[in-house]
Design a protein around this motif. Structure first.
Motif, mmCIF file in Angstrom:
data_model
loop_
_atom_site.group_PDB
_atom_site.id
_atom_site.type_symbol
_atom_site.label_atom_id
_atom_site.label_comp_id
_atom_site.label_asym_id
_atom_site.label_seq_id
_atom_site.Cartn_x
_atom_site.Cartn_y
_atom_site.Cartn_z
ATOM 1 N N THR A 48 -27.250 1.919 21.960
ATOM 2 C CA THR A 48 -25.560 0.516 22.895
ATOM 3 C C THR A 48 -26.011 -0.902 24.302
ATOM 4 O OG1 THR A 48 -24.457 2.267 22.658
ATOM 5 C CG2 THR A 48 -23.459 0.559 23.525
ATOM 6 N N GLY A 49 -27.428 0.187 24.266
ATOM 7 C CA GLY A 49 -28.195 -0.957 25.566
ATOM 8 C C GLY A 49 -27.240 -0.465 27.199
ATOM 9 N N LEU A 50 -26.726 0.521 26.982
ATOM 10 C CA LEU A 50 -25.783 0.684 28.811
ATOM 11 C C LEU A 50 -26.263 1.509 29.349
ATOM 12 C CD1 LEU A 50 -21.903 1.399 27.282
ATOM 13 C CD2 LEU A 50 -23.425 -0.952 28.736
ATOM 14 N N LEU A 51 -27.079 1.390 30.301
ATOM 15 C CA LEU A 51 -27.642 2.679 31.287
ATOM 16 C C LEU A 51 -27.005 3.367 32.251
ATOM 17 C CD1 LEU A 51 -30.713 3.989 32.657
ATOM 18 C CD2 LEU A 51 -31.151 2.579 33.705
ATOM 19 N N SER A 52 -26.001 4.461 32.308
ATOM 20 C CA SER A 52 -25.579 5.572 33.087
ATOM 21 C C SER A 52 -26.984 6.027 33.802
ATOM 22 C CB SER A 52 -24.810 6.326 32.198
ATOM 23 O OG SER A 52 -24.311 7.208 33.326
ATOM 24 N N PHE A 53 -26.258 5.626 35.382
ATOM 25 C CA PHE A 53 -27.049 6.906 36.340
ATOM 26 C C PHE A 53 -25.681 7.783 36.721
ATOM 27 C CE2 PHE A 53 -31.064 4.794 36.713
ATOM 28 C CZ PHE A 53 -31.605 5.661 37.139
ATOM 29 N N GLY A 54 -24.785 8.428 35.526
ATOM 30 C CA GLY A 54 -23.926 9.498 36.127
ATOM 31 C C GLY A 54 -24.084 11.022 35.077
ATOM 32 N N ILE A 88 -25.903 -4.169 36.081
ATOM 33 C CA ILE A 88 -26.039 -3.045 36.948
ATOM 34 C C ILE A 88 -25.198 -2.634 37.541
ATOM 35 C CG2 ILE A 88 -28.505 -4.032 38.189
ATOM 36 C CD1 ILE A 88 -26.377 -5.842 39.521
ATOM 37 N N TYR A 89 -23.721 -3.157 37.746
ATOM 38 C CA TYR A 89 -22.324 -2.789 37.810
ATOM 39 C C TYR A 89 -21.934 -1.872 37.037
ATOM 40 C CZ TYR A 89 -21.731 -6.871 40.763
ATOM 41 O OH TYR A 89 -22.031 -7.342 42.258
#
Lengths: 312, 363
Positions: B84-90, B141-142
């Motif tokens: 999906t191309g979403l980078l989660s840092f959580g 980034i948000y």
């Protein structure tokens, strides 16, 4: 203690707590706003600043890590604190230039997720290199002798001299950067580049040099933050990672690319943290700043002072 | 690796009885695309993995179990990042949160491993609904920073205000896991034919879950749903114009990915009988990011491979004489090199080489 004195003390402590956030966030914010580059290695620059500050100010004994195994007893050149305040930003400024030149430039055209990944990786490299060489234990960062001990302030009473110093240094630096961006041709170009880099290029202005300088300034501020923040807590390889998240929060709460936004947000977070600790809710002091951040971002996604333009 | 939306139809066609016209390469391709073959490959993989790992790579079964657990975590994370191309840092929220939920559930409600697993996963899904709903309002980034924010918030919540539940900084120590289905001791040995390959029941349990997870991920990614995920990664605006409710699909991808993290987190609690507070810290999210990127984003087996490599360096290489102290540094360098030079990771590199040799198409 009167109520007024209490309030003033909390505000002053909040200022000091927020000062480090502000120093980190201003640099992060102008890099993000101007260059559209997400720098997850900003905490690593803070870390480098702190260790470099240690190295310049004194003699630090080594008792674990690789250097100790190779028989090096201590590191440091003992030039004193003022020297650190001058040398560290210069060195980290150069580090910033190199980062822009060799890392950021290669990633301007790649998705921001890639920028996050590569800078995150760099941060790990810096952190683990320091840990492997110098050991992972915390080092005390002595306050400068001329700023230790309390100072008697009107109304508030005794206040640690160094904390006042932190506030003062931060104010001077941030005002300097603000003046640079607000009142010089360089700043004008940077601001224009933030709004529409394409158009600035079409007007025949080369942006590559201003971009270099912006990255350098942002990095230098992070380096100074390491020197200034070092004496407030011990220095160990994890402090960069710990500082990164609040710094990013400060940026997005204030509004990306807005220096005054970063200042307001940093002071808000700092004051809230101190307020929670002073009123007996110390357990909530960290949760509080994240909750405040989440709240602000849900109500105003562009940040308190951010413009309506979506930068992401 | 190309990602044309035509993939799903191609696979569907391959699922049907394909006319094998060409030579061996075609036959192999049609075999590879069948779901059953993916599952079988995984079964064989997890069955022989501990045997090879322990005998030839100085591994040990407990580490093999951890590799599979983090593998599940990384496979789920890849649905979000790679497809999906979403980078989660959580994502530590879901891993650590599920581990805590599973641990607390096991101590106070029921010690049945399957129920514990279910409770942990359900908790992760619930958390993902909330966190995803709040974080997906903005892109790029948000999203990364918001997930980071919620992650840190949960860490500090567990650290002190909720210490009465989580046992604060000491981690949750009262995990209590009973027998599987009332008869099988999960920390016991295994009966004869299996015991030639595997030496404890816990590994078998985790391996079965791994196979189910891979099968599930494979099914999702090869469904029209997975095609939409890829479409969002390729060009969100275009997907929007085609009439897809992009926001809803992103939320679903987030929740699905968190469910995998939940399965992994629950297994983590069951495996170690302990939940460390660090499992919620953002560096834990960083770990799964590294594993996924190292192994290869956008491939099914890549993340499993990445998890194995990461944990191998962390646990085995760190014991080496000269390299030992630098293991984390080595990992960082390898990671940066992978990001810069091999956007598709190690697995992607292998795929690429194979395609050069046999000229196959992707996935």
């Amino acid at each position: 203690m009167t109520l007024l004195a209490d309030i003033l003390t909390i505000l002053l402590n909040g200022l000091q707590q927020g000062a480090i956030y502000v120093l980190l966030a201003v640099g992060l914010s102008i890099i993000l706003g101007t260059l559209k580059f997400v720098n997850f290695a900003h905490g690593a620059l803070y870390l480098v600043g702190a260790y470099l500050g240690l190295f310049i100010t004194g003699q630090v004994p080594l008792n674990n890590g690789q250097l100790a195994e190779w028989g090096i007893q201590s590191y440091g050149i003992g030039l004193g604190f003022i020297a650190a305040l001058i040398i560290v930003p210069i060195v980290v400024f150069v580090v910033g230039l190199l980062m822009e030149r060799f890392v950021a430039q290669a990633f301007y055209d790649r998705p921001d997720t890639d920028q996050i990944l590569v800078t995150f990786g760099l941060a790990i490299i810096v952190q683990e290199l320091l840990r492997a060489l110098l050991g992972g234990n915390s080092q005390p960062f002595p306050q400068p002798s001329w700023a230790s001990g309390p100072i008697a302030l009107p109304v508030v009473g005794n206040f640690p001299r160094w904390r006042l110093g932190v506030i003062a240094i931060t104010a001077v630096l941030v005002l300097g950067v603000y003046g640079l961006v607000e009142y010089t041709d360089f700043g004008l170009i940077v601001q224009a580049g933030t709004l529409d880099g394409e158009m600035v290029r079409l007007l025949g202005i080369k942006l590559s040099r201003p971009y270099l300088v912006v990255f350098g300034i942002g990095a230098a501020l992070a380096g100074v933050a390491g020197v200034v923040g070092g004496p407030l807590a011990n220095v160990n390889p994890n402090i960069g990672t710990e500082q990164l998240v609040p710094a990013f929060l400060t940026v997005v709460i204030g509004g990306v690319g807005k220096i005054e936004g970063a200042v307001v947000a940093g002071l808000m977070l700092g004051t809230l943290q101190v307020l929670l600790i002073q009123t007996g809710y110390a357990a909530w002091s960290q949760v509080g700043i994240y909750a405040l951040a989440a709240l602000v971002l849900l109500v105003r996604p562009q940040g308190l002072l951010g413009s309506e333009v979506d930068v992401s | 690796m190309s990602d044309e939306p035509g993939d799903a139809t191609a696979t569907a066609a391959a699922d049907a009885e394909t006319e094998v016209t060409g030579g061996l390469a075609d036959r192999w391709a049609s075999f590879r695309d069948r779901e059953i073959s993916t599952v079988l490959l995984t079964v064989v993989g997890v069955a022989v993995f501990p045997f090879l790992f322990n005998n030839y790579l100085n591994g040990y079964t407990q580490l093999a179990t951890l590799v599979l657990i983090y593998g599940i975590f990384a496979v789920g994370f890849d649905i979000l990042l790679g497809y999906t191309g979403l980078l989660s840092f959580g994502h530590a929220v879901f891993f650590g949160g599920a581990a805590y939920a599973a641990g607390i559930f096991s101590a106070s409600v029921s010690s049945s491993p399957l129920l514990v697993l279910f409770a942990g996963t359900a908790f992760a899904v619930l958390m993902a609904w909330v966190v995803g709903f709040l974080s997906l309002r903005r892109g790029g980034i948000y999203f990364a920073i918001l997930t980071l924010t919620f992650g840190q918030m949960s860490f500090y919540l567990a650290a002190s205000p909720l210490a009465f539940l989580t046992n604060g900084e000491n981690g949750f120590t009262s995990v209590d896991i009973g027998s599987l289905l009332g008869v099988i001791d999960i920390h016991g040995g295994v009966p004869f034919p299996l015991s030639m390959l595997v030496d404890n029941m816990l590994y078998v349990f985790v391996a079965v879950m791994t196979v189910l997870s891979v099968a599930m991920a494979n099914r999702i990614l090869h469904s029209p749903y997975g095609t939409v995920f890829r479409a969002i990664r390729e060009n969100e605006r275009r997907a929007e114009f085609v009439g897809l409710d992009v926001w809803r699909y992103k939320l679903m991808a987030f929740i699905i990915s968190a469910a995998f993290a939940g399965i992994a987190g629950s297994l983590f609690a069951i495996e170690g009988n302990y939940v460390p507070l660090e499992s919620l810290y953002w560096t834990e999210s960083g770990r799964v990011v590294i594993m996924t990127v190292l192994g290869g984003v956008g491939s099914l087996f890549g993340p499993l491979f990445g998890a194995g490599l990461y944990l191998y360096i962390e646990n085995i290489v760190s014991g080496f004489e000269t390299l030992g102290p630098f293991w984390h540094l080595i990992l960082g360098i390898v990671f940066v090199v992978a990001v810069v030079l091999f956007p598709n990771g190690i697995w992607g590199g292998i795929d690429y080489l194979r395609d050069m040799v046999v000229g196959g198409e992707d996935e």
